[in-house]
Design a protein around this motif. Structure first.
Motif, PDB file in Angstrom:
ATOM      1  N   ILE A  49       0.861  -1.188   0.000  1.00 27.78           N
ATOM      2  CA  ILE A  49       0.000   0.000   0.000  1.00 27.78           C
ATOM      3  C   ILE A  49       0.894   1.233   0.000  1.00 27.78           C
ATOM      4  O   ILE A  49       1.780   1.354   0.846  1.00 27.78           O
ATOM      5  N   GLN A  51       0.666   4.990   0.753  1.00 30.52           N
ATOM      6  CA  GLN A  51      -0.213   5.952   1.410  1.00 30.52           C
ATOM      7  C   GLN A  51      -0.364   7.192   0.539  1.00 30.52           C
ATOM      8  O   GLN A  51       0.603   7.739   0.053  1.00 30.52           O
ATOM      9  N   GLY A  52      -1.579   7.632   0.334  1.00 33.88           N
ATOM     10  CA  GLY A  52      -1.841   8.850  -0.415  1.00 33.88           C
ATOM     11  C   GLY A  52      -2.236   8.623  -1.859  1.00 33.88           C
ATOM     12  O   GLY A  52      -2.868   9.459  -2.468  1.00 33.88           O
ATOM     13  N   ASP A  66       4.889   6.779   1.217  1.00 34.87           N
ATOM     14  CA  ASP A  66       4.937   6.018   2.455  1.00 34.87           C
ATOM     15  C   ASP A  66       4.268   4.656   2.258  1.00 34.87           C
ATOM     16  O   ASP A  66       3.087   4.579   1.956  1.00 34.87           O
ATOM     17  N   TYR A  69       2.059   1.392   5.599  1.00 34.94           N
ATOM     18  CA  TYR A  69       0.741   0.812   5.846  1.00 34.94           C
ATOM     19  C   TYR A  69       0.540  -0.512   5.097  1.00 34.94           C
ATOM     20  O   TYR A  69      -0.539  -1.082   5.111  1.00 34.94           O
ATOM     21  N   ASN A 117       9.490   4.322   3.580  1.00 33.00           N
ATOM     22  CA  ASN A 117       9.361   5.672   3.043  1.00 33.00           C
ATOM     23  C   ASN A 117      10.412   5.924   1.973  1.00 33.00           C
ATOM     24  O   ASN A 117      11.535   5.463   2.080  1.00 33.00           O
TER      25      ASN A 117
END
Length: 123
Positions: A49, A51-52, A66, A69, A117
């Motif tokens: 996943i 993020q964003g 990122d 998650y 990240n």
């Protein structure tokens, strides 16, 4: 009276283990009859996943992605043992839309602030 349904909650069976489920049914005045099935529980793949999600950024703007998650497919929980590997592919139009150049080789190099990240900055 026993239930006609058997419910096994997700994530309760162990990957790599073979389970045999047996159903025994009977009618009043008859002998019980059984039927069995065997299930082999396999491991699930990780669920990556970012993020964003997809987005638009302006040139000169830093982009932080990122993946912390991401989920372990066997537990549906974030994992501290993931190994992350980022790559970039794409192209940008020059003056002619049929002529494309790769965008990820224009001096961008990911740096990693913490596991999961990536920070990418174009010059």
């Amino acid at each position: 009276m026993r239930s006609r349904d058997l419910y096994v909650a997700k994530y309760t069976l162990t990957p790599g283990v073979s389970y045999t489920f047996t159903l025994t049914a009977s009618l009043a005045g008859t002998s019980p009859q059984s039927h069995s099935i065997t299930l082999l529980v396999t491991s699930s793949l990780p669920i990556p996943i970012i993020q964003g999600g997809s987005r638009v950024i302006h040139i000169g703007e830093a982009l932080q992605m990122d993946a912390s998650y991401s989920l372990d497919g066997n537990t549906n929980l974030p994992s501290t043992t993931f190994t992350y590997s980022w790559s970039c592919s794409g192209s940008a139009p020059l003056t002619n839309l049929l002529q494309m150049i790769p965008v990820c080789t224009l001096g961008a190099s990911p740096t990693f602030a913490k596991p999961g990240n990536a920070l990418v900055q174009y010059p």
